[in-house]
Design a protein around this motif. Sequence first.
Motif, PDB file in Angstrom:
ATOM      1  N   ILE A   1       0.834  -1.205   0.000  1.00 27.40           N
ATOM      2  CA  ILE A   1       0.000   0.000   0.000  1.00 27.40           C
ATOM      3  C   ILE A   1       0.864   1.249   0.000  1.00 27.40           C
ATOM      4  CG2 ILE A   1      -1.907  -1.119   1.223  1.00 27.40           C
ATOM      5  CD1 ILE A   1      -0.921   0.669   3.686  1.00 27.40           C
ATOM      6  N   ALA A   2       0.291   2.350  -0.466  1.00 23.61           N
ATOM      7  CA  ALA A   2       0.856   3.677  -0.293  1.00 23.61           C
ATOM      8  C   ALA A   2       0.256   4.298   0.967  1.00 23.61           C
ATOM      9  CB  ALA A   2       0.558   4.539  -1.515  1.00 23.61           C
ATOM     10  N   ALA A   3       0.819   5.424   1.364  1.00 18.74           N
ATOM     11  CA  ALA A   3       0.387   6.036   2.626  1.00 18.74           C
ATOM     12  C   ALA A   3      -1.075   6.462   2.604  1.00 18.74           C
ATOM     13  CB  ALA A   3       1.284   7.231   2.953  1.00 18.74           C
ATOM     14  N   TRP A   4      -1.596   6.845   1.429  1.00 19.13           N
ATOM     15  CA  TRP A   4      -2.984   7.310   1.398  1.00 19.13           C
ATOM     16  C   TRP A   4      -3.945   6.209   1.830  1.00 19.13           C
ATOM     17  CZ3 TRP A   4      -6.656   4.798  -1.312  1.00 19.13           C
ATOM     18  CH2 TRP A   4      -6.274   4.007  -2.400  1.00 19.13           C
ATOM     19  N   VAL A   5      -3.592   4.936   1.605  1.00 19.45           N
ATOM     20  CA  VAL A   5      -4.479   3.836   2.008  1.00 19.45           C
ATOM     21  C   VAL A   5      -4.600   3.805   3.532  1.00 19.45           C
ATOM     22  CG1 VAL A   5      -4.890   1.360   1.888  1.00 19.45           C
ATOM     23  CG2 VAL A   5      -3.806   2.535  -0.040  1.00 19.45           C
ATOM     24  N   ALA A   6      -3.482   4.017   4.212  1.00 18.18           N
ATOM     25  CA  ALA A   6      -3.522   4.064   5.680  1.00 18.18           C
ATOM     26  C   ALA A   6      -4.379   5.231   6.146  1.00 18.18           C
ATOM     27  CB  ALA A   6      -2.103   4.177   6.232  1.00 18.18           C
ATOM     28  N   ALA A   7      -4.265   6.374   5.453  1.00 18.54           N
ATOM     29  CA  ALA A   7      -5.105   7.521   5.816  1.00 18.54           C
ATOM     30  C   ALA A   7      -6.584   7.198   5.623  1.00 18.54           C
ATOM     31  CB  ALA A   7      -4.699   8.735   4.982  1.00 18.54           C
ATOM     32  N   ALA A   8      -6.899   6.446   4.571  1.00 20.65           N
ATOM     33  CA  ALA A   8      -8.290   6.053   4.339  1.00 20.65           C
ATOM     34  C   ALA A   8      -8.784   5.115   5.427  1.00 20.65           C
ATOM     35  CB  ALA A   8      -8.415   5.393   2.962  1.00 20.65           C
ATOM     36  N   LEU A   9      -7.973   4.138   5.794  1.00 21.56           N
ATOM     37  CA  LEU A   9      -8.378   3.216   6.857  1.00 21.56           C
ATOM     38  C   LEU A   9      -8.670   3.953   8.151  1.00 21.56           C
ATOM     39  CD1 LEU A   9      -5.832   0.320   6.217  1.00 21.56           C
ATOM     40  CD2 LEU A   9      -8.308   0.199   5.856  1.00 21.56           C
TER      41      LEU A   9
ATOM     42  N   GLU B   1      -0.174  12.014   9.401  1.00 22.18           N
ATOM     43  CA  GLU B   1      -0.241  11.131  10.568  1.00 22.18           C
ATOM     44  C   GLU B   1      -0.206   9.661  10.146  1.00 22.18           C
ATOM     45  OE1 GLU B   1      -3.536  12.047  13.071  1.00 22.18           O
ATOM     46  OE2 GLU B   1      -2.976  14.166  13.322  1.00 22.18           O
ATOM     47  N   ALA B   2      -0.864   9.360   9.053  1.00 26.61           N
ATOM     48  CA  ALA B   2      -0.849   7.978   8.556  1.00 26.61           C
ATOM     49  C   ALA B   2       0.558   7.576   8.134  1.00 26.61           C
ATOM     50  CB  ALA B   2      -1.812   7.838   7.381  1.00 26.61           C
ATOM     51  N   GLU B   3       1.278   8.471   7.468  1.00 25.91           N
ATOM     52  CA  GLU B   3       2.654   8.172   7.055  1.00 25.91           C
ATOM     53  C   GLU B   3       3.540   7.904   8.268  1.00 25.91           C
ATOM     54  OE1 GLU B   3       3.672  10.389   2.899  1.00 25.91           O
ATOM     55  OE2 GLU B   3       3.341  11.686   4.621  1.00 25.91           O
ATOM     56  N   GLU B   4       3.391   8.711   9.298  1.00 27.52           N
ATOM     57  CA  GLU B   4       4.211   8.528  10.499  1.00 27.52           C
ATOM     58  C   GLU B   4       3.888   7.203  11.175  1.00 27.52           C
ATOM     59  OE1 GLU B   4       7.117   8.968  13.141  1.00 27.52           O
ATOM     60  OE2 GLU B   4       6.764  10.235  11.377  1.00 27.52           O
ATOM     61  N   ALA B   5       2.606   6.844  11.225  1.00 34.73           N
ATOM     62  CA  ALA B   5       2.220   5.567  11.828  1.00 34.73           C
ATOM     63  C   ALA B   5       2.788   4.395  11.025  1.00 34.73           C
ATOM     64  CB  ALA B   5       0.697   5.474  11.910  1.00 34.73           C
ATOM     65  N   LEU B   6       2.772   4.492   9.714  1.00 36.22           N
ATOM     66  CA  LEU B   6       3.352   3.444   8.882  1.00 36.22           C
ATOM     67  C   LEU B   6       4.850   3.302   9.137  1.00 36.22           C
ATOM     68  CD1 LEU B   6       1.511   4.141   5.504  1.00 36.22           C
ATOM     69  CD2 LEU B   6       1.309   2.060   6.877  1.00 36.22           C
ATOM     70  N   GLU B   7       5.532   4.416   9.277  1.00 38.84           N
ATOM     71  CA  GLU B   7       6.973   4.356   9.535  1.00 38.84           C
ATOM     72  C   GLU B   7       7.262   3.682  10.872  1.00 38.84           C
ATOM     73  OE1 GLU B   7       9.695   5.099   7.741  1.00 38.84           O
ATOM     74  OE2 GLU B   7       8.358   5.393   6.029  1.00 38.84           O
ATOM     75  N   ARG B   8       6.436   3.940  11.873  1.00 38.28           N
ATOM     76  CA  ARG B   8       6.656   3.296  13.171  1.00 38.28           C
ATOM     77  C   ARG B   8       6.383   1.791  13.083  1.00 38.28           C
ATOM     78  NH1 ARG B   8       4.954   8.456  15.364  1.00 38.28           N
ATOM     79  NH2 ARG B   8       2.747   7.893  15.335  1.00 38.28           N
TER      80      ARG B   8
ATOM     81  N   ALA C   1     -19.597   5.350  -2.565  1.00 40.78           N
ATOM     82  CA  ALA C   1     -18.878   6.442  -1.912  1.00 40.78           C
ATOM     83  C   ALA C   1     -17.409   6.421  -2.285  1.00 40.78           C
ATOM     84  CB  ALA C   1     -19.041   6.331  -0.396  1.00 40.78           C
ATOM     85  N   ARG C   2     -16.873   7.615  -2.573  1.00 36.66           N
ATOM     86  CA  ARG C   2     -15.450   7.777  -2.817  1.00 36.66           C
ATOM     87  C   ARG C   2     -14.798   8.319  -1.560  1.00 36.66           C
ATOM     88  NH1 ARG C   2     -18.759   6.478  -7.061  1.00 36.66           N
ATOM     89  NH2 ARG C   2     -17.754   6.761  -9.089  1.00 36.66           N
ATOM     90  N   TRP C   3     -13.519   7.991  -1.365  1.00 40.96           N
ATOM     91  CA  TRP C   3     -12.770   8.585  -0.257  1.00 40.96           C
ATOM     92  C   TRP C   3     -11.570   9.308  -0.842  1.00 40.96           C
ATOM     93  CZ3 TRP C   3      -7.884   8.897   1.601  1.00 40.96           C
ATOM     94  CH2 TRP C   3      -7.723   9.440   2.881  1.00 40.96           C
ATOM     95  N   ARG C   4     -11.342  10.540  -0.386  1.00 42.43           N
ATOM     96  CA  ARG C   4     -10.195  11.317  -0.847  1.00 42.43           C
ATOM     97  C   ARG C   4      -9.454  11.890   0.350  1.00 42.43           C
ATOM     98  NH1 ARG C   4     -10.606  12.009  -6.305  1.00 42.43           N
ATOM     99  NH2 ARG C   4     -12.712  11.694  -7.174  1.00 42.43           N
ATOM    100  N   ALA C   5      -8.131  11.884   0.282  1.00 47.98           N
ATOM    101  CA  ALA C   5      -7.318  12.459   1.355  1.00 47.98           C
ATOM    102  C   ALA C   5      -7.606  13.949   1.464  1.00 47.98           C
ATOM    103  CB  ALA C   5      -5.833  12.232   1.073  1.00 47.98           C
TER     104      ALA C   5
END
Length: 617
Positions: free
Chosen positions: A153-161, A168-175, A253-257
């Motif tokens: 996944i890319a970071a936007w997927v984590a933001a969607a979840l 914040e999603a990118e930082e959580a993925l890095e951890r 429904a669409r989801w956008r960052a």
Amino acid sequence: MLDNVADTVQIQPLLPTGPSCAALLTSRSNLAALYGMTRIKLPVMPLPEAVALLGRLIGGARTEAEPDQVRRLIEGCGRLPLALRIAGARLAARPHWTVARLADQLERAHRPLDHLALGAMEVRAVLAVGYRALDAPERRLFRLLGLLEAPDIAAWVAAALLDGPLAEAEEALERLADAQLLEAVRSPAGEQVRYRPHDLVRAFARERAEAEESPASREAALLRALGGWLALTEDAYDALWGGGYIALHGQAARWRAREGVGLMADPLGWYDSERVNIVAAVEQAARIGAVELCWDLAGSAVPLFEARSHHDEWRQTHAVALAVALHAGDDRGAALTSANEAMLDSHHRGDYERARAKLATAMKLCERTGNRGGWVLAHTLEARIDLMQGCFDGVLARYERTLAHMREVEDRGGQFLSLGDIGELHLVQGRPDLALPVMEQAFELAHTAPVFGPHLRARSLWFVGEARLAMGDLDGAEDVLAEARRHAEQVRTPRLLVFVLHGLGLIRLLRDRLPEAEPLLSRALTLSVDIGEPVAQVRVLRTLGKLHRRRGDVDRAAHCFTEALAVSQSMRALLWEVRVLNDFAALHEETGDVEAAAAERLPVQALMQRSDHYAAG
């Protein structure tokens, strides 16, 4: 030797300081606070080493007796040493078991970690240690990642979840990557970081989601992620075409960052990174009953599949989407999906009979639902099949009705394609003087604000180049086709590149520059075979045959025409079958074999009786 280090504070007092001393540490953390150390990241075990480990545990005779099943078991264990030790120990304790039995258990189990536990050895327990050490936001993201079937996944997927900010999603993925629960890798282009869980880590994450997230929470998170793929696939479609044209969409429904993802400067580059995930998202949407999302995502991806000639993904997603739409009684989705399948069959596979059946279904469903736009598109595809099968009556009228409809609804992409269809018809019927102004209209449309994406701009250049070539304007044709080639190679659209290379090769043949023509045509032929484009194969084979005929190499010319005829007949494409037979006749006439030439023209006359207003050039 310090094993299983949790953090720097834990081992700082134990580290030696003398110049003749060293310490070897193992840890799931990257221990970033330690400096002056050499880090070695251990990958999963290579297959030969994994086979050797399993052989030591269960005996070489058993691994040699079931080599294929041993490989399945190793992959089921994710090539992790602990998992392999447990699997080997279980098999060693049950000598009456086959390796296939345990491999089947792992492959079919909803909770595969249940089968990777033996006494004090347990994969789940090791993963739980790392999970419990996370903060609450990272634990929740980790759980939700287990819901996805996408391999990375890319970071936007984590933001969607999480339905939260991208940063914040990118930082959580890095951890999570620091904790070795995800692997961070760069995309092939090197411009984007993607995150990949190990299969057994994903299974553990799914267990935690089922235990700690409510069904409503799981469903909402998954639909946000799938809606994100739908939104971004639509964005890629729009960026490629310069707008959301031709598309028929549902209400999912669409989801956008919130910050915007900013990936669509290179829509095909984005697609290359997400190609496997789009297929996985279509299939997962079908499994959870998200019917509109399923068929809308599959349909929105068609221009991306087409640009890259990814026919297998096109067919796979649409088979899934059509089945789920029919099961749910969603006539609109079934009509769109059937029409898209027909386009694949007719334009790219040359299976015109199958395409006609699909279009009949699509038009019936469009009539039932009052979907005029879908009916018009299906009717246009049917007209194109008639053209390829040599039935020209009424084709121009249908194309012109489609163009009028597209102008009425202000669909610029539809106008572009309709103009291309009309121009192609004029070229096929030997009217390049009528084709050129139509192709030039398409070119102007593609370059008038809002400007179309690079793929269609390149296509518009090819339109004009083909018309100029048919007019005999070799200089003008070469100029625009050379520019089309630069664009096609830059955006990596193999189907368009095949036709452009063919045009450039034909120009050199007409100028009697055979050494320059042959490599262009040979490359076009190889590419057309690689991507499975039968119409392109026929066109290139005919021109290669003419090149060999010009050289006086009758055998090679006949070989090319024979292959072209076989492909034409397999498609039941009367248009090309007649032309190849005429090529054969011309070849025999050049060699003085009048009887053979006459024999070749007999089936041409019979075939042409099946079609009016036929142009056999």
